[in-house]
Design an enzyme around this catalytic site. Structure first.
Site, short mmCIF file in Angstrom:
data_model
loop_
_atom_site.label_atom_id
_atom_site.label_comp_id
_atom_site.label_asym_id
_atom_site.label_seq_id
_atom_site.Cartn_x
_atom_site.Cartn_y
_atom_site.Cartn_z
N ARG A 158 -6.49 9.71 15.45
CA ARG A 158 -5.77 10.26 14.30
C ARG A 158 -6.55 11.40 13.68
NH1 ARG A 158 -6.33 9.73 8.83
NH2 ARG A 158 -7.71 7.92 8.90
N GLY B 250 4.14 0.46 2.39
CA GLY B 250 5.05 -0.55 1.85
C GLY B 250 5.52 -0.21 0.44
N GLY C 210 0.87 -1.17 0.00
CA GLY C 210 0.00 0.00 0.00
C GLY C 210 0.90 1.22 0.00
N ARG D 13 -12.55 13.70 14.74
CA ARG D 13 -13.49 12.61 14.47
C ARG D 13 -14.09 12.01 15.73
NH1 ARG D 13 -9.94 9.91 9.60
NH2 ARG D 13 -10.37 11.62 8.19
N GLU E 28 -0.09 2.10 8.72
CA GLU E 28 -1.17 1.91 9.69
C GLU E 28 -0.92 0.71 10.60
OE1 GLU E 28 -5.17 2.11 8.04
OE2 GLU E 28 -6.05 1.45 9.93
#
Ligand SMILES: Cc1cc2nc3c(=O)[nH]c(=O)nc-3n(C[C@H](O)[C@H](O)[C@H](O)COP(=O)(O)OP(=O)(O)OC[C@H]3O[C@@H](n4cnc5c(N)ncnc54)[C@H](O)[C@@H]3O)c2cc1C
Length: 671
Positions: free
Chosen positions: A464, A46, A43, A338, A454
């Site tokens: 986060r 990586g 992703g 959030r 993550e």
């Protein structure tokens, strides 16, 4: 026992990273050619790491379970990526990004790591622009920014609602260049099922070829895990269906401590759940809170009428609406972080003010923004006395330009036009701040075993901030790991190739094969999803947005019971030597069933409310903050790092005390 040493360098926070880089050991270019590195996951974290390490000259072997790195879950990221460029001239700086991130994470992250993240954030944008990532630009051609929750500046770079996809294409092109040069050997459709340690160091992995079922051995001088988050422990989440914890959990069982498993982010703007047969939840990007206003009816009678389908939101006058975030948090309004927005939505819905049939939805309304933009456009285009229809038409065009693909996605799923009727949203599991414990070098408690993106716990504390995950993944992959791993590998220049023909590889391969044999031969009667759904329900009901001692204790024993039943009753059809999605899921759910228990244990241990972790026992009882989450810095100012000891319930808690030298610990207020 591994020692919990964060290895944060000495010196002023602003100089730590630079001074550290000046002093670490390097591997010379000729020696890099003799060193192999395994990167599990391609992703954004990586992919960027693999490309950079190969560019530096190392031999990289990269793995993903999809058919291409382009399909990593990172592709789903919509809203944007933060960087302290201060292009808006609105007062941004590295320090402010650092401060916002530590405060946003409710003072539960490591200062030095977060400062470094802010420091390299600007480089990420330059790197991606150089790769051709099509970030949104203003009329004059300069890069545009928008604002995300929990901050007072505009520092979010974006590519419409497809930022993750565009960034991933950038990283993928960089990887492809190295694949073509032979510096990256890419193993698509390969799942890492365990790590191999030799003399205590990570020296390889065992994978399953997901097309043929073949079990393979791969060796290297260091192993990097970049396998993403574990939000799917809740079964329903906004994560990609395949996202899982197996790589992270397997290294945990081999000695890598697992940090803060209970820190989960429940995102406030998701499409509400529609029924029991749903397998996925959909995020509506946080960027929508730049222009959307969140509300529920002020009166309970109006809420009931709406729930019964007897009134449309557009029929409710302004005075009868409660813009509860603007009311409760005037300084940040709809752009509170959030965790705060999610809890506020839950509070209103629990009190009966929800706006759909299940009572679990609030409105996200763009009417004001459409009017505001429409009037501005009318002025820009010199239209005097524009009609209401014209203003709406012009305003909708601006909204479409900014969020068109998100609006289209909403309409496809809900079959309602969000330009005309407010969207309905409700919180859903989205991101996991917890993960594998790493030191300043991003190395786990196992030498030579790194964890980035993550999958690790670093940087975000207990919550986060929006658009900071992409920043962290790319910071780790492009700008941090490529330096720090060299310091470790400089000791390996004389080691030579690592053989896979050893007792250590034999032993790990044997356990991997035994587990697969078990699944194929178990005479159970229930599907893997049956157990995953049950686990998810316990997690959501008892380890979800609000947690308390009684329910957490129940959750721990319920998860154990589901796990016991899973091992007796699970049925996996098909064959091991072919593509078998049920077999893949079985292994992943087995790991979730262990992780879920540790998650609940961690939540039980932390009897304070911080960030996404809300303990009902820890609430402000009076004053201006009455009803808000109450952190307890005296007793819980630490990172929980769990050591595996045979079963989740035997895990041992280690504490990394957090030090705040550059930021004053305060009550987190967005009022
Ligand atoms: C809907 C949605 C929208 C989001 N929007 C934003 C946003 O706008 N801004 C932001 O900053 N963040 C956003 N996020 C969060 C962000 O997308 C993720 O945190 C980030 O992309 C994770 O990147 P990663 O590289 O760590 O992991 P991933 O992208 O999840 O990649 C994991 C990789 O590991 C591989 N893998 C996993 N396990 C194995 C195994 N056992 N063997 C082999 N390979 C394995 C996978 O194949 C994949 O290649 C969003 C998240 C969601 C769910």
């Amino acid at each position: 026992m591994a020692i919990l040493d964060s290895k944060v360098p000495e010196g002023p926070i602003k100089d730590k990273w630079t001074t550290y880089k000046d002093k670490i050991d390097l591997v010379n270019p000729a020696n890099k050619r003799n060193i192999d590195i395994i990167v599990v996951g391609t992703g954004l974290a990586g992919g960027s790491a693999a490309a950079t390490l190969a560019e530096l000259g190392y031999n990289v072997k990269a793995y993903c379970y999809q058919d291409s790195p382009r399909r990593a879950h990172s592709i789903a990221a919509q809203g944007g990526i933060n960087a302290a460029k201060n292009y808006q001239g609105d007062g941004d700086s590295n320090y402010r990004l650092f401060y916002d991130t530590v405060k946003g994470g409710d003072y539960r992250s490591r200062e030095a790591n977060v400062y470094r993240l802010a420091e390299v954030s600007g480089n990420i944008i330059d790197q991606c622009v150089a790769q051709g990532v099509p970030f949104a630009r203003e009329y004059g051609g300069l890069l545009d920014n928008r604002s995300f929750g929990g901050v007072l500046v505009s520092r979010t770079f974006y590519a419409k609602g497809q930022t993750g996809q565009q960034l991933l294409l950038g990283a993928y092109s960089a990887m492809n260049r190295q694949i073509a040069r032979g510096k990256i050997e890419m193993f698509n459709r390969h799942e890492m099922l365990d790590v191999v340690k030799v003399n205590g160091k990570a020296r390889g992995i065992i994978t399953r070829n997901l097309i043929t079922g073949e079990i393979e051995r791969h060796s290297a001088h260091a192993v990097v895990i970049a396998s993403g988050g574990y939000g799917n422990v809740y079964f329903l989440s906004t994560n990609a269906m395949g996202s899982n914890a197996t790589a992270a959990w397997k290294i945990h069982k081999k000695g890598a401590y697992f940090a803060n498993p209970c820190y989960t982010q429940i995102h406030p703007t998701c499409i509400p759940r529609s029924g029991d047969y749903q397998s996925k939840l959909t995020l509506m990007s946080e960027s929508l809170r730049n222009d959307g206003r969140i509300w529920v009816p002020k009166n309970i009678e109006d809420a009931k009428t709406i729930q019964q389908g007897n009134m449309k939101p557009t029929e409710l006058s302004e005075e009868r609406r409660d813009y509860y975030l603007e009311r409760r948090y005037p300084a940040f309004g709809n752009l509170v972080p959030r965790d705060v927005a999610s809890r506020a939505a839950k509070e209103r819905c629990d009190a009966g003010y929800g706006v759909n049939a299940t009572g679990e939805a609030v409105y996200l309304d763009f009417t004001s923004a459409i009017n505001r933009y429409g009037k501005e456009q009318a002025k820009i285009h010199g239209i005097a006395n524009a009609s209401e229809e014209k203003i709406i038409e012009l305003g909708e065009a601006v909204i479409e330009e900014k969020y068109g693909n998100l609006f289209q996605m909403y309409e496809k799923i809900i079959d309602e036009n969000p330009y005309k009727t407010p969207m309905m949203i409700y919180p859903a599991t989205h991101y996991t701040m917890g993960g594998v414990w790493v030191d300043y070098n991003l190395m786990t408690t196992v030498p030579g075993l790194y964890c980035i993106g993550e999958a690790n716990f670093s940087d975000h504390g207990a919550n986060r901030l929006g658009a900071s995950a992409l920043m962290q993944g790319l910071a780790d992959g492009y700008f941090v790991l490529p330096y720090t791993i060299g310091d470790y590998l400089s000791d390996d220049i004389r080691t030579g190739a690592i053989s896979t023909d050893t007792a250590e590889f034999d032993e790990v391969e044997k356990t991997v094969k035994e587990r697969i044999d078990f699944f194929m031969n178990n005479e159970g009667t229930k599907s893997v999803d049956h157990f995953h759904k049950r686990l998810g329900k316990v997690m959501w009901d008892k380890v979800g947005m609000a947690r308390n001692e009684k329910e957490l204790t129940e959750a721990i024993s319920e998860i154990k019971a589901i796990r016991d039943e899973f091992w007796k009753e699970v049925k996996v059809p098909g064959d091991a030597n072919e593509m078998n999605l049920e077999l893949e899921k079985a292994g992943r759910v087995a790991d979730f069933l262990e992780l879920g228990e540790l998650f609940a244990m961690d939540a039980l241990d932390r009897n304070e409310s911080c960030g996404g972790h809300f303990r009902e026992e820890s609430v402000e009882l009076d004053g201006e903050q009455k009803g808000e989450a109450k952190r307890d810095d005296v007793n819980y100012k630490y990172v929980s790092a769990w050591e595996y000891k045979g079963t989740p319930s035997d895990s041992v808690l280690h504490k990394e005390e957090l030090e705040f030298k550059d930021i004053e610990l305060k009550q987190r207020s967005y009022k």
